[in-house]
Design an enzyme around this catalytic site. Structure first.
Site, short mmCIF file in Angstrom:
data_model
loop_
_atom_site.label_atom_id
_atom_site.label_comp_id
_atom_site.label_asym_id
_atom_site.label_seq_id
_atom_site.Cartn_x
_atom_site.Cartn_y
_atom_site.Cartn_z
N GLU A 51 0.81 -1.22 0.00
CA GLU A 51 0.00 0.00 0.00
C GLU A 51 0.84 1.27 0.00
OE1 GLU A 51 -2.70 -3.12 1.99
OE2 GLU A 51 -0.58 -2.54 2.12
N PHE A 113 -11.43 -6.61 14.87
CA PHE A 113 -10.37 -7.10 13.98
C PHE A 113 -10.12 -6.09 12.87
CE2 PHE A 113 -9.26 -9.61 10.11
CZ PHE A 113 -8.00 -10.03 10.53
N GLN A 114 -8.87 -5.70 12.71
CA GLN A 114 -8.42 -4.74 11.69
C GLN A 114 -9.12 -3.38 11.83
OE1 GLN A 114 -8.48 -6.63 7.76
NE2 GLN A 114 -6.43 -7.44 8.15
N LYS A 163 -17.74 -0.58 6.50
CA LYS A 163 -18.15 -1.59 5.53
C LYS A 163 -19.65 -1.58 5.28
CE LYS A 163 -17.35 -6.42 4.28
NZ LYS A 163 -16.67 -7.69 4.67
N MET A 464 24.33 8.81 1.87
CA MET A 464 24.26 10.12 2.52
C MET A 464 24.54 10.02 4.01
SD MET A 464 23.94 13.33 1.98
CE MET A 464 22.99 13.74 0.51
#
Length: 551
Positions: A51, A113-114, A163, A464
């Site tokens: 993602e 959940f999530q 949802k 760097m």
């Protein structure tokens, strides 16, 4: 007619002209992807491997096309994986709408959940965000999110959708009227007259062009102004391409790794005109010694940037097109041969072009790519060298993480730039350490047959950081070497990518001649010296005229 929340979202995106979506499905957004299944003749959906990189892809899609990038992510870890990409876009004022799925309304706040509070998490890195818990508000929310992201000073907007809202049905009527219009601010005539007077009286002016010039698409107006009044111009990283690098008034990069003559021009000028720039710490160095003899005119759309890092500027806050058009009418035509000659005398001699150095590698590569090539970079030494040496001609040709400095940005950005500009060449310039953070997206490149070209400057280190350790930490190289036993040829070819290894200018030129204009994915690994460094460098906390040329 009544349709599902998922279809409402897709219809609203159509209203706003969206035809490309970067996304990754998951449990909370299954209903949205179910609706998308019937719309794949209209929408081009790009699924990356992670993602974070799909947000970087949407970011560069937006920067290179001028459109708003659109992202879909699921709840929980899908949403949290977008945070670095959102912060990158926020720091560089990139228009983007991120639609995240959320657990159903009845489960919010119950450690489901999530479930994460993604709106709370992203509050400080979004221009605005929404948790849309009611289907009645969904269409308005999506429309407003798209309008807010692209208006004024652009930025990312997040819309979190439970949802059950995706599944619910509600009345939908198409409209193309904007629901949010940011009112334009016009500068008072007296302020414009004061600025014009300062320009007319100035003997040694410099214009400092930032990303706001690119975002507002006012490159041509700015160039018309500097040519009329003969003002040499420096760029921030975000402002590259707003003036062609080979223009006689272009001085190049200013700041910590700026060209010597660019930094000295700012230090010695009597007037600094900042256009769409935010005076970041990497540009100004020690604030009280930045442009010490100059009056500053600051042109910007965002009033919060005024005197944030400077003092007592002349502010011109508002629509940049209006400001530049009026200044163009008010200022007197001028020639400044003495000032330009003084600046010319500050330039350094060119080094030997036969050596296999980053400067020579990039300048030789530049010869093989057309003026409208889009260049993306990761973050580190290679990014600074690209800024110093690539001859950018247009302001939408460069996609890099300027404000946040996100290692791993480059390959996702190259994907988004190529998707948005299928007829243009896209070149990723990366380093070995950054490439480790995103090379899983080679799968995405291969899957969509994207003809991205990649140049890796491989010094087997976090270059760097290692340079800073050598210069400022007594050469105590803590965890910055990356001499790992990986066969680059086997690795790249396993993804179906044409691979070249270059250790000399002759080998590089052979690879470029053979591959530069092929419509296929190419990777050229350039092995450079372990101790190659970015110079000039201004030590942290020092004025920008105190440049180190070696060390």
């Amino acid at each position: 007619m009544k349709i599902s929340g998922s279809r409402i979202i897709l219809e609203c995106l159509k209203e706003k002209g969206v035809d490309t979506i970067f996304g990754y499905p998951g449990g909370a957004v299954i209903p949205l992807y179910d609706a998308l299944y019937d719309e794949l003749d209209y929408f081009n959906h790009i699924r990356t491997c992670h993602e974070q990189h799909m947000v970087h892809a949407a970011d560069a899609y937006a920067r290179s096309t001028g459109k708003t990038g659109v992202v879909i992510a699921t709840s929980g870890p899908g949403a949290t994986n977008t945070i670095t990409g959102i912060a990158t876009a926020y720091m560089d004022s990139v228009p983007m709408v991120v639609i995240t799925g959320q657990v159903p309304n009845m489960l919010i706040g119950k450690d489901s959940f999530q479930e994460v509070d993604i709106t709370g998490m992203t509050l400080s890195i979004t221009k605005h965000n929404y948790l849309c818990r009611d289907i009645k508000n969904l269409a308005h929310t999506i429309r407003e999110a798209m309008d807010v992201a692209a208006s004024g000073r652009p930025g990312p907007v997040l819309v979190d959708v439970p949802k059950d809202v995706f599944l619910a049905e509600y009345e939908y009527e198409r409209t193309e009227e904007p629901v949010y219009v940011e009112e334009k601010v016009y500068v008072e005539k007296a302020s414009l007259e004061r600025a014009a007077e300062l320009i007319n009286k100035s003997k040694k002016p410099v214009l400092y062009a930032g990303g706001g010039v690119r975002i507002s698409k006012n490159d041509a107006l700015m160039i018309e102004l500097i040519e009329k009044v003969e003002i040499p111009t420096v760029n921030s990283f975000m402002g590259f391409g707003t003036i062609p690098r080979d223009h006689r008034l272009s001085l190049g990069l200013v700041g910590m790794h700026g060209q010597i003559h660019a930094n000295l021009a700012v230090t010695n000028c009597d007037l600094l005109i900042a256009v769409g720039a935010r005076f970041s710490d990497r540009v100004i160095g020690k604030p009280d010694q930045f442009a010490p003899n100059a009056k500053i005119i600051h042109i910007d759309i965002d009033s919060t940037e005024i005197d944030k890092n400077t003092q007592d500027c002349v502010p011109l806050i508002g629509d940049m097109k209006y400001i530049l058009e009026n200044l163009l009418e008010m200022v007197d035509e001028a020639k400044r041969p003495e000032w330009l000659e003084e600046l010319e005398g500050m330039k350094r001699e060119e080094p030997d072009k036969t050596l296999f150095t980053p400067k020579n590698i990039l300048e030789k590569t530049n010869e093989y790519y057309s003026d409208n090539t889009i260049v993306t970079t990761d973050v580190g030494q290679h990014q600074m060298w690209t800024g110093q040496y690539w001859k950018f001609k247009k302001s939408n040709e460069f996609c890099t993480s300027g404000g946040l400095g996100t290692m791993g940005y480059g390959l996702g950005a190259a994907i988004g730039a190529q998707v948005g500009n299928p007829d243009k060449e896209v070149l990723l310039i990366t380093g070995d350490a950054s490439f480790r953070m995103n090379h899983n997206e080679l799968i995405t490149v291969n899957r969509y047959r994207l003809p991205i070209k990649m140049i890796e400057l491989n010094n087997h280190s976090l270059g760097m950081v290692r340079q800073w350790q050598r210069m400022f930490s007594d050469a105590r190289y803590s965890e910055t070497d990356t001499f790992d036993d990986v066969d680059g040829k086997m690795f790249l070819e396993s993804y179906g990518i044409k691979y070249y290894l270059a250790e000399t200018m002759e080998e590089l030129e052979f690879a470029l001649k053979e591959s530069a204009h092929l419509r296929t994915t190419v990777f050229i690994e350039c092995l450079i010296d372990h101790d190659e460094s970015v110079f000039p460098i201004v030590p942290p906390g020092r004025p920008i005229n105190e440049l180190l040329l070696n060390g």
